[in-house]
Design a protein around this motif. Structure first.
Motif, mmCIF file in Angstrom:
data_model
loop_
_atom_site.group_PDB
_atom_site.id
_atom_site.type_symbol
_atom_site.label_atom_id
_atom_site.label_comp_id
_atom_site.label_asym_id
_atom_site.label_seq_id
_atom_site.Cartn_x
_atom_site.Cartn_y
_atom_site.Cartn_z
ATOM 1 N N THR A 1 56.886 52.433 20.540
ATOM 2 C CA THR A 1 56.124 53.140 19.517
ATOM 3 C C THR A 1 57.081 53.492 18.399
ATOM 4 O OG1 THR A 1 54.610 54.038 21.178
ATOM 5 C CG2 THR A 1 54.723 55.196 19.064
ATOM 6 N N LEU A 2 56.653 53.245 17.183
ATOM 7 C CA LEU A 2 57.427 53.590 15.996
ATOM 8 C C LEU A 2 56.567 54.491 15.136
ATOM 9 C CD1 LEU A 2 59.689 53.208 13.799
ATOM 10 C CD2 LEU A 2 58.425 51.171 13.072
ATOM 11 N N VAL A 3 57.130 55.615 14.693
ATOM 12 C CA VAL A 3 56.445 56.503 13.761
ATOM 13 C C VAL A 3 57.330 56.637 12.536
ATOM 14 C CG1 VAL A 3 55.373 58.761 13.403
ATOM 15 C CG2 VAL A 3 55.444 57.777 15.707
ATOM 16 N N VAL A 4 56.747 56.393 11.370
ATOM 17 C CA VAL A 4 57.447 56.524 10.096
ATOM 18 C C VAL A 4 56.737 57.593 9.285
ATOM 19 C CG1 VAL A 4 58.076 55.339 7.951
ATOM 20 C CG2 VAL A 4 58.137 54.091 10.118
ATOM 21 N N VAL A 5 57.509 58.447 8.621
ATOM 22 C CA VAL A 5 56.926 59.497 7.775
ATOM 23 C C VAL A 5 57.613 59.479 6.415
ATOM 24 C CG1 VAL A 5 58.490 61.354 8.516
ATOM 25 C CG2 VAL A 5 56.196 61.925 7.714
ATOM 26 N N PHE A 6 56.850 59.819 5.377
ATOM 27 C CA PHE A 6 57.391 59.923 4.020
ATOM 28 C C PHE A 6 56.433 60.746 3.176
ATOM 29 C CE2 PHE A 6 54.729 56.220 4.282
ATOM 30 C CZ PHE A 6 53.972 56.240 3.122
ATOM 31 N N ARG A 7 56.942 61.273 2.088
ATOM 32 C CA ARG A 7 56.114 62.027 1.140
ATOM 33 C C ARG A 7 56.252 61.341 -0.211
ATOM 34 N NH1 ARG A 7 54.059 67.500 0.322
ATOM 35 N NH2 ARG A 7 54.236 67.981 -1.887
ATOM 36 N N LEU A 8 55.132 60.890 -0.738
ATOM 37 C CA LEU A 8 55.133 60.175 -2.011
ATOM 38 C C LEU A 8 55.475 61.102 -3.172
ATOM 39 C CD1 LEU A 8 51.966 57.983 -1.526
ATOM 40 C CD2 LEU A 8 54.329 57.187 -1.597
ATOM 41 N N ARG A 9 56.242 60.583 -4.092
ATOM 42 C CA ARG A 9 56.552 61.299 -5.324
ATOM 43 C C ARG A 9 55.316 61.300 -6.211
ATOM 44 N NH1 ARG A 9 60.888 58.054 -7.746
ATOM 45 N NH2 ARG A 9 61.631 57.722 -5.657
ATOM 46 N N LEU A 10 54.991 62.420 -6.805
ATOM 47 C CA LEU A 10 53.954 62.550 -7.829
ATOM 48 C C LEU A 10 52.529 62.280 -7.357
ATOM 49 C CD1 LEU A 10 55.873 60.776 -10.746
ATOM 50 C CD2 LEU A 10 55.838 63.227 -10.202
ATOM 51 N N VAL A 11 52.300 62.126 -6.073
ATOM 52 C CA VAL A 11 50.938 61.901 -5.585
ATOM 53 C C VAL A 11 50.410 63.221 -5.028
ATOM 54 C CG1 VAL A 11 49.493 60.653 -3.942
ATOM 55 C CG2 VAL A 11 51.353 59.478 -5.114
#
Length: 187
Positions: free
Chosen positions: A69-79
């Motif tokens: 299982t792979l989980v990737v997280v990120f927070r978009l700039r300006l969205v």
């Protein structure tokens, strides 16, 4: 989980380019599917956040021989605000950035959580392949994400759906550090 970061630029971009080419071959053979089995399901995480699955992408059966299982997280700039809905519609165009990587089997696309973070929850065939993908993807995500928001977690030997159904299957010596990716029971 050890130190995380992107692959060297040349290596990462070559991997993304190869993925792109492979994706078009897979599309031409009708191997990529968008099942709706999990769409609308909410996944809750140990950090108190949660999000709904808005899309699933599967290659063939979606089952790995050497699952992880792979989980990737990120927070978009300006969205922010209504731009999240636009991103979710546009994100289908991002499929060639992952589906052709060696070892990809399936992905759940999660809408943004209460902190504005997006997650992808994957089943991958082979932990080393999942790591290579995550570190290559990092270069792409860094173009559009807030600095410091990109992370990934790999759980070897367990299928994605099993990890979601029974989070107790995952033993982690640092439960606080894993709170952002660990699902909680009852999701």
């Amino acid at each position: 989980m050890g130190e995380q970061g992107p692959l060297a630029p040349g290596e990462a971009w070559r991997a993304v380019a190869a993925c792109f080419l492979t994706t078009f071959a897979l599309l031409s053979r009708h191997r990529i599917h968008l099942p709706e089995e999990h769409v609308g399901r909410r996944l809750d995480f140990a950090d108190g956040t949660g999000a709904r699955v808005y899309r699933e992408t599967r290659l063939g059966s979606g089952l790995a021989k050497d699952p992880c299982t792979l989980v990737v997280v990120f927070r978009l700039r300006l969205v922010r605000g209504p731009a999240h809905a636009l991103f979710r519609r546009e994100s289908l165009l991002n499929t060639p950035l992952f589906v052709g990587f060696p070892g990809f089997t399936s992905k759940l696309w999660l809408a943004h959580d209460e902190r504005g973070r997006y997650r992808g929850v994957y089943e991958w065939d082979g932990s080393d392949r999942a790591e290579h993908y995550a570190r290559s993807l990092w270069r792409v995500l860094a173009l559009v994400s807030e600095p410091g928001s990109i992370r990934y977690a790999i759980v070897p030997g367990l299928r994605r759906d099993d990890v979601i159904a029974d989070p107790r299957l995952v033993e982690d010596p640092e439960p606080e550090a894993a709170a952002w990716w660990r699902t909680v029971a009852g999701t």
